[in-house]
Motif scaffolding. Structure first.
Motif, PDB file in Angstrom:
ATOM      1  N   LYS A  18       0.810  -1.198  -0.124  1.00 35.80           N
ATOM      2  CA  LYS A  18      -0.115   0.028   0.129  1.00 35.80           C
ATOM      3  C   LYS A  18       0.680   1.273  -0.130  1.00 35.80           C
ATOM      4  N   ASN A  61       2.703   1.950   6.649  1.00 32.29           N
ATOM      5  CA  ASN A  61       1.553   2.653   5.692  1.00 32.29           C
ATOM      6  C   ASN A  61       2.098   3.934   5.148  1.00 32.29           C
ATOM      7  N   SER A  62       3.579   4.133   4.921  1.00 34.85           N
ATOM      8  CA  SER A  62       4.162   5.490   4.567  1.00 34.85           C
ATOM      9  C   SER A  62       5.473   5.364   3.946  1.00 34.85           C
ATOM     10  N   ASP A  90      -0.801   6.465   3.732  1.00 37.32           N
ATOM     11  CA  ASP A  90      -2.388   5.868   3.444  1.00 37.32           C
ATOM     12  C   ASP A  90      -2.576   6.335   2.127  1.00 37.32           C
TER      13      ASP A  90
END
Length: 228
Positions: A18, A61-62, A90
């Motif tokens: 992601k 997530n980063s 995100d």
């Protein structure tokens, strides 16, 4: 135990994917360097700048990049040097509003106490033509021996995704998203201008233009070299 470990591994990999899939509007490579040239309304060079990626860090997530920014006058004399962090969290890319403080305004007060409070401009993963983007604001306060000298506020508003275009500069040809916005600078007086910038994923800003309130061009910045 193996099932628990496997589940943890799936979650970790999913988060990493992601973060990697985030639209990142800077090079994701340490040592990459962007060189820009600034022009006035008559297309005469007023200065240059470089932005170098010094560190890339990735979490679940980063993704973040540390950038060293150096500016020079038209005679290639160093004016300012600063560091900023750009990041994607995100699926949303963030860049500090501090980039809207001109090198001249910062250099003028480099020997004084300068305090800066800055928002972060947001760029969602999907920049659809016709969409609008959140505003941003940066405030700079200058003191000399605890005596207030100057307060300045720069606000970016009315941000719109105008088009998707191919832009060619001395650095190459890039698939860009064009974003327009208004810039309001409040200091002793209030100055309002319009602006547009063309950004490219995995590169950053390719070109920007600034106009007065009558839509007359007053300055531009162009990516002139990209070193990976």
């Amino acid at each position: 135990m193996r099932k628990i470990f496997a589940l943890f591994l799936i979650i970790a990999i999913g988060g990493l994917v992601k973060a990697q899939n985030c639209a990142f509007y800077y090079p994701m490579k340490e040592g990459a360097k962007l060189s820009y040239t600034n022009y006035d309304k008559k297309n005469k060079i007023t200065g240059t700048s470089t932005q170098e990626i010094t560190e890339i860090s990735t979490a679940s997530n980063s993704t973040a990049a540390e950038v060293i920014i150096k500016s020079f006058d038209k005679k290639d004399v160093p004016v300012t040097e600063s560091t900023m962090t750009v990041k994607c969290i995100d699926g949303v890319f963030f860049v500090s509003m501090e980039r809207f403080l001109t090198s001249e305004s910062i250099a003028a007060y480099q020997d004084m106490d300068v305090e800066i409070e800055s928002d972060e401009l947001m760029f969602p993963d999907n920049l659809d033509v016709g969409g609008t983007l959140p505003d941003g604001r940066v405030e700079m306060s200058v003191k000399n021996n605890s005596i207030p000298i100057m307060d300045m506020t720069v606000t970016v508003s009315n941000r719109k995704v105008e088009a998707k275009e191919k832009i060619t500069t001395p650095a190459g040809t890039f698939d860009c998203v064009k974003i327009s916005y208004d810039i309001t600078t409040d200091m002793v007086v209030t100055i309002r201008v319009k602006a547009a910038e063309w950004i490219c994923e995995d590169v950053g800003m390719i070109k920007s233009e600034t106009y007065n309130r009558n839509d007359v061009l007053i300055g531009s910045t162009v990516l002139t070299e990209l070193m990976n």
